[in-house]
Design a protein around this motif. Structure first.
Motif, PDB file in Angstrom:
ATOM      1  N   TYR A 194      37.712  41.605  33.703  1.00 43.27           N
ATOM      2  CA  TYR A 194      38.409  42.545  32.813  1.00 43.27           C
ATOM      3  C   TYR A 194      37.452  43.198  31.830  1.00 43.27           C
ATOM      4  O   TYR A 194      37.537  44.401  31.569  1.00 43.27           O
ATOM      5  CB  TYR A 194      39.562  41.842  32.083  1.00 43.27           C
ATOM      6  CG  TYR A 194      40.706  41.532  33.010  1.00 43.27           C
ATOM      7  CD1 TYR A 194      40.590  40.532  33.972  1.00 43.27           C
ATOM      8  CD2 TYR A 194      41.885  42.253  32.975  1.00 43.27           C
ATOM      9  CE1 TYR A 194      41.618  40.260  34.859  1.00 43.27           C
ATOM     10  CE2 TYR A 194      42.920  41.989  33.857  1.00 43.27           C
ATOM     11  CZ  TYR A 194      42.777  40.990  34.790  1.00 43.27           C
ATOM     12  OH  TYR A 194      43.791  40.731  35.672  1.00 43.27           O
ATOM     13  N   GLY A 230      49.855  39.249  32.481  1.00 40.77           N
ATOM     14  CA  GLY A 230      50.631  38.572  33.503  1.00 40.77           C
ATOM     15  C   GLY A 230      51.264  39.525  34.498  1.00 40.77           C
ATOM     16  O   GLY A 230      51.023  40.729  34.484  1.00 40.77           O
ATOM     17  N   ASN A 231      52.083  38.958  35.347  1.00 42.74           N
ATOM     18  CA  ASN A 231      52.838  39.706  36.355  1.00 42.74           C
ATOM     19  C   ASN A 231      54.314  39.340  36.248  1.00 42.74           C
ATOM     20  O   ASN A 231      54.690  38.424  35.510  1.00 42.74           O
ATOM     21  CB  ASN A 231      52.342  39.354  37.758  1.00 42.74           C
ATOM     22  CG  ASN A 231      51.058  40.100  38.137  1.00 42.74           C
ATOM     23  OD1 ASN A 231      50.703  41.097  37.521  1.00 42.74           O
ATOM     24  ND2 ASN A 231      50.370  39.598  39.143  1.00 42.74           N
ATOM     25  N   VAL A 255      41.152  50.078  38.922  1.00 43.53           N
ATOM     26  CA  VAL A 255      40.931  49.770  40.337  1.00 43.53           C
ATOM     27  C   VAL A 255      42.161  49.078  40.937  1.00 43.53           C
ATOM     28  O   VAL A 255      42.462  49.229  42.120  1.00 43.53           O
ATOM     29  CB  VAL A 255      39.613  48.972  40.513  1.00 43.53           C
ATOM     30  CG1 VAL A 255      39.631  47.668  39.760  1.00 43.53           C
ATOM     31  CG2 VAL A 255      39.296  48.736  41.969  1.00 43.53           C
ATOM     32  N   GLY A 287      52.789  44.438  37.092  1.00 43.14           N
ATOM     33  CA  GLY A 287      51.999  43.874  36.003  1.00 43.14           C
ATOM     34  C   GLY A 287      52.829  43.838  34.731  1.00 43.14           C
ATOM     35  O   GLY A 287      53.710  44.680  34.519  1.00 43.14           O
ATOM     36  N   LEU A 323      40.878  30.970  39.248  1.00 42.08           N
ATOM     37  CA  LEU A 323      41.257  32.380  39.270  1.00 42.08           C
ATOM     38  C   LEU A 323      41.073  32.978  37.876  1.00 42.08           C
ATOM     39  O   LEU A 323      40.607  34.105  37.708  1.00 42.08           O
ATOM     40  CB  LEU A 323      42.718  32.492  39.709  1.00 42.08           C
ATOM     41  CG  LEU A 323      43.181  33.847  40.189  1.00 42.08           C
ATOM     42  CD1 LEU A 323      42.497  34.227  41.488  1.00 42.08           C
ATOM     43  CD2 LEU A 323      44.690  33.851  40.385  1.00 42.08           C
TER      44      LEU A 323
HETATM   45 FE1  HDD Z   1      44.158  41.521  37.296  1.00 42.41          FE
HETATM   46  C1  HDD Z   1      44.247  44.581  35.875  1.00 42.41           C
HETATM   47  C2  HDD Z   1      47.402  40.942  36.300  1.00 42.41           C
HETATM   48  C3  HDD Z   1      44.163  38.507  38.975  1.00 42.41           C
HETATM   49  C4  HDD Z   1      40.902  41.932  38.011  1.00 42.41           C
HETATM   50  N1  HDD Z   1      45.561  42.569  36.305  1.00 42.41           N
HETATM   51  C5  HDD Z   1      45.393  43.815  35.784  1.00 42.41           C
HETATM   52  C6  HDD Z   1      46.590  44.216  35.112  1.00 42.41           C
HETATM   53  C7  HDD Z   1      47.482  43.188  35.226  1.00 42.41           C
HETATM   54  C8  HDD Z   1      46.824  42.145  35.977  1.00 42.41           C
HETATM   55  C9  HDD Z   1      48.887  43.145  34.682  1.00 42.41           C
HETATM   56  C10 HDD Z   1      46.819  45.555  34.446  1.00 42.41           C
HETATM   57  C11 HDD Z   1      46.427  45.518  32.988  1.00 42.41           C
HETATM   58  C12 HDD Z   1      46.732  46.843  32.344  1.00 42.41           C
HETATM   59  O1  HDD Z   1      47.907  47.200  32.286  1.00 42.41           O
HETATM   60  O2  HDD Z   1      45.784  47.489  31.922  1.00 42.41           O
HETATM   61  N2  HDD Z   1      45.529  40.061  37.643  1.00 42.41           N
HETATM   62  C13 HDD Z   1      46.766  39.966  37.059  1.00 42.41           C
HETATM   63  C14 HDD Z   1      47.323  38.662  37.336  1.00 42.41           C
HETATM   64  C15 HDD Z   1      46.422  37.983  38.090  1.00 42.41           C
HETATM   65  C16 HDD Z   1      45.288  38.861  38.278  1.00 42.41           C
HETATM   66  C17 HDD Z   1      48.667  38.185  36.840  1.00 42.41           C
HETATM   67  C18 HDD Z   1      46.499  36.592  38.644  1.00 42.41           C
HETATM   68  C19 HDD Z   1      47.127  35.628  38.087  1.00 42.41           C
HETATM   69  N3  HDD Z   1      42.805  40.429  38.328  1.00 42.41           N
HETATM   70  C20 HDD Z   1      42.983  39.203  38.909  1.00 42.41           C
HETATM   71  C21 HDD Z   1      41.735  38.732  39.462  1.00 42.41           C
HETATM   72  C22 HDD Z   1      40.795  39.698  39.181  1.00 42.41           C
HETATM   73  C23 HDD Z   1      41.491  40.757  38.469  1.00 42.41           C
HETATM   74  C24 HDD Z   1      41.541  37.415  40.168  1.00 42.41           C
HETATM   75  C25 HDD Z   1      39.332  39.747  39.499  1.00 42.41           C
HETATM   76  C26 HDD Z   1      38.574  38.733  39.742  1.00 42.41           C
HETATM   77  N4  HDD Z   1      42.833  43.028  37.055  1.00 42.41           N
HETATM   78  C27 HDD Z   1      41.525  42.944  37.374  1.00 42.41           C
HETATM   79  C28 HDD Z   1      40.728  44.147  36.914  1.00 42.41           C
HETATM   80  C29 HDD Z   1      41.813  45.000  36.212  1.00 42.41           C
HETATM   81  C30 HDD Z   1      43.065  44.169  36.403  1.00 42.41           C
HETATM   82  C31 HDD Z   1      39.913  44.799  37.966  1.00 42.41           C
HETATM   83  C32 HDD Z   1      41.930  46.453  36.633  1.00 42.41           C
HETATM   84  C33 HDD Z   1      42.079  47.241  35.373  1.00 42.41           C
HETATM   85  C34 HDD Z   1      41.806  46.306  34.319  1.00 42.41           C
HETATM   86  O3  HDD Z   1      41.544  45.072  34.840  1.00 42.41           O
HETATM   87  O4  HDD Z   1      41.782  46.549  33.135  1.00 42.41           O
HETATM   88  O5  HDD Z   1      39.724  43.759  36.053  1.00 42.41           O
END
Ligand code: HDD
Length: 722
Positions: free
Chosen positions: A390, A175-176, A101, A159, A382
């Motif tokens: 996740y 992380g980012n 997403v 990412g 957060l």
């Molecule tokens: Fe996230 C994916 C990094 C906040 C919900 N996130 C995702 C990925 C990265 C980050 C690198 C890709 C992972 C991959 O390669 O499969 N996200 C971050 C960072 C955040 C962050 C550094 C803040 C410090 N994320 C964040 C929040 C939420 C999410 C606050 C929901 C409450 N993120 C997701 C997710 C994803 C995701 C929807 C989408 C695909 C996945 O997880 O596996 O759950």
């Protein structure tokens, strides 16, 4: 027994040739099971390139004719009985899984983490304790907003997700490439992502924040403006995935054997140095090679030029945290390295490309909650929301709770529990017992182990239950100003240009004005520059919850202050024509290879050129397929006749004009002058190096270490350049 495939090291190491996995000869030991046919890692199917192997259905039934479906007579209807046709099309119909997403566009590679400095005095996690220990790792880089097929050079946060297969289970550091985030509380994440992604009625714009919805949201969220400064900087248009930093962002806790806690922030620092492209360049790269970043990573690993990141930690106590002028639990804040230094404790090397993109990169499932005992969460709100999200999202994406059985997600240490069944269960408890406690003696199965098991920091809480944002999170602008003022002038200019460009894509004038009202709290000059660029009057400053304070600047926040020291791993585009000087060309490639750089010949025809000594040189790119935006520096070495020919070619003129406009170092032969004139390059400057004799080339390569001749930028000042 010969296997049809074996999970092996297909990435080429320096000085090693890539060995093909042995194939089963006809009549010899064929794989006895599907899993075996896939090899140990389960990454690939047996390949059909070996003529001696028989094509089969998914059920292993040999296929005799894969070209024609079964039909009643040569011109009659196709029969439902054709299970071969049905199985093949059924499987094809179900090939796609939902894309992520967010972070849908990504690229992964395998590697290894090695610890060089032990934290065993403060952390009981084995992965951070034993110096010299190597831990297998998988990393997935990504953009955030675009879909799976979006271009690599979108202006976007990247990412940087690392999975380490430790002896005590998987550790995911998700992380980012930016150390702060847009929002402070996970409950705003769906709004943030909805706002930045394509607008829902029209489904555009794709993969960019330059539209009304994003800036509407950002301008209503003062907490976003520190991250907005990073987003508008060149950090979001990196030259390569290899030239970005990675950050764990949140504070985490390290716990020792007695449960004592030390706060930690994680940093990945690229040994390749930081490097970005220009916005005008990014736009063109997206057209010329939308896969620019993934190709770059693939090529580097295949050639044995393995990228390395050092892992650094900022360690601090509860007392240290109390002295910081902001709340470290607020993910919109970073801790400057000048306040708490980064201690390097290990390094991560990416040394193996995936064997199959879907198997590894698409199916890898990161969860922020994956941590070995000894690493624990802080109370960052957060982070807590992420822990839920996740795990939840993997169920949707991968179709069931057994995604941990997929090889890229499976821990490398023993997994022993009584969880069972579910879709696609590849392992189930053996024997009669599937619960505990039980009294089956020797067959009892695993038991909990308080000495080894995960423990949480025994924090005490006594606050009332309420929906509230801590007062300590309310300084939204001071670190945004600190970031801006820590940039070199050219970087500050890029931030102003990027803001102007993005807001110029916003159609509602009130949103533009509201955005600029935040800039007034960050830096009055920046606000004035952007307002001027947009052709609007300065609005009132946004109402600030806390007045902005001047924090000391930090060099670590600048890309240019942390660039590479050499041209290693960088790429030169060399324009040749028939009759180009062979001695010069040979000397140049020798010097580039001595530097560890790579090069490509760009020529009028892909068949290559014949140099002045009669040597034939193959081209990697035809001139319109290899624009200069794909290179870090260029050498334009046509013969006189070749230059006259190229002077009539639009792509050749663009090659030179863009290299000039993007402040690239340009090596040239005397005859290139005709082409430069045709390209309307006003005059050569100190970024041009004439290559008259072979001895000139070394100096040119050394000059290229600076990557760009920045003084040219103010002279050129491309429209909309970020
Ligand atoms: Fe996230 C994916 C990094 C906040 C919900 N996130 C995702 C990925 C990265 C980050 C690198 C890709 C992972 C991959 O390669 O499969 N996200 C971050 C960072 C955040 C962050 C550094 C803040 C410090 N994320 C964040 C929040 C939420 C999410 C606050 C929901 C409450 N993120 C997701 C997710 C994803 C995701 C929807 C989408 C695909 C996945 O997880 O596996 O759950």
């Amino acid at each position: 027994m010969a296997r049809s495939t074996a999970k092996g090291d297909t990435g080429k190491r320096k000085g090693e040739s890539v060995k093909k996995a042995p194939r089963a000869p006809a009549g010899a030991d064929a794989p006895t099971s599907y899993a075996e046919a896939q090899g140990q890692g389960g990454e690939t199917h047996q390949t059909t390139s070996d003529a001696t192997m028989t094509l089969t259905s998914q059920q292993g039934i040999p296929v005799g004719d894969a070209q024609n479906s079964l039909r009643a007579g040569p011109r009659g209807p196709t029969l439902l009985e054709d299970f071969q046709l049905r199985e093949k099309i059924f499987h094809f119909d179900h090939e796609r899984i939902p894309e992520r997403v967010v972070h849908a566009r990504g690229y992964g590679a395998h590697g290894v983490f090695e610890l060089t400095d032990s934290l065993s005095d403060i952390c009981r996690a084995n992965v951070l304790g034993e110096v010299g220990q190597q831990t297998e790792a998988f990393v997935r880089f990504s953009t955030v907003a675009g879909s799976k097929g979006s271009p690599d050079l979108a202006r976007d946060v990247r990412g940087f997700a690392v999975k380490m297969y430790t002896r005590e289970g998987n550790w995911d550091l998700v992380g980012n490439n930016i150390p702060v985030f847009f929002i402070q509380d996970a409950i705003k994440f769906p709004d943030l992502i909805h706002a930045v992604k394509e607008e829902p009625d029209r489904a555009f714009p794709q993969a960019q924040s330059a539209h009304d919805n994003f800036w509407d949201f950002a301008s209503l969220m003062p907490e976003a403006w520190h991250m907005v400064m990073w987003q508008m900087s060149d950090r979001t248009i990196p030259r390569s995935l290899r030239t970005m930093e990675g950050f764990g962002i949140h504070s985490f806790r390290l716990l020792d054997q007695d449960g004592n806690s030390t706060f930690v922030k994680f940093h990945w620092k690229p040994r390749q140095g930081l490097q970005s492209v220009l916005w005008n360049e990014a736009v063109k790269i997206n057209g010329a090679d939308p896969d620019f970043h993934r190709r770059d990573m693939w090529d580097a690993i295949e050639s044995g030029d393995f990228p390395v990141w050092d892992l650094g930690v900022q360690l601090f106590s509860e007392e240290d945290a109390a002295k910081l002028p902001f709340d470290h639990l607020d993910s919109t804040k970073l801790i400057p390295e000048e306040l708490i230094p980064v201690r390097i404790i290990g390094n991560l090397t990416l040394n193996r490309n995936v064997e199959n993109f879907f198997a590894s990169t698409e199916q890898v499932a990161f969860c922020t909650s994956n941590m070995p005992p000894g690493i624990d969460f802080s109370d960052d709100p957060l982070l807590h929301g992420r822990n839920f999200s996740y795990l939840d999202t993997q169920l949707k994406r991968l179709g069931g709770p057994n995604f941990t059985h997929i090889p890229v997600n499976a821990p490398r240490c023993p997994v022993m529990n009584f969880q069972q069944d579910g879709h696609m269960a590849m392992t189930n408890p053996k024997g009669r017992v599937n619960y505990e406690p039980n009294s089956w003696g020797a067959e009892a199965g695993p038991r909990e182990n308080p000495a080894r098991g995960t423990t949480s920091f025994a924090a005490g809480f006594d606050g009332p239950k309420q929906r509230v944002r801590s007062e300590s999170f309310s300084d939204h602008y001071s670190q945004a100003r600190q970031f801006l003022r820590s940039q070199q002038p050219i970087e500050q200019k890029h931030i102003g240009d990027a803001l102007t460009f993005e807001l110029s894509k916003v159609t509602r004038v009130d949103i533009r004005a509201r955005a600029v009202s935040h800039l007034l709290n960050i830096d009055a000059d920046l606000a004035a520059t952007v307002a001027d660029g947009l052709g609007m009057a300065l609005p009132e400053a946004a109402v600030a919850a806390k007045p902005t304070i001047d924090l000391p600047t930090s060099d670590k926040l600048s890309i240019l202050a942390n660039g590479p020291k050499d041209f290693k791993g960088r790429k030169m585009g060399i324009v040749l024509t028939d009759g180009s000087n062979a001695t010069l060309f040979d000397a140049l490639i020798d010097a580039l290879e001595a530097e560890g750089a790579v090069w490509e010949v760009v020529a009028p025809k892909i068949g290559g050129v014949t140099l002045d000594n009669g040597t034939a040189v193959a081209a990697k790119q035809k001139i319109d397929g290899g624009p200069s935006v794909l290179y870090d520096a260029v050498a334009v070495l046509p013969s006189a006749a070749g230059a006259a020919l190229l002077a009539k070619d639009a792509a050749a003129k663009d090659f030179c004009a863009d290299a000039f406009a993007h402040c690239k170092y340009i090596g040239f032969s005397a005859s290139a002058a005709a082409l430069f004139d045709a390209a309307r390059i006003p005059e050569t400057d100190a970024g041009f190096v004439q290559l008259a004799k072979p001895k000139d080339v070394r100096g040119f390569v050394v000059t290229c270490r600076a990557l760009r001749f920045w003084p040219r930028e103010t002279a050129v000042d491309l429209d909309a350049q970020g």
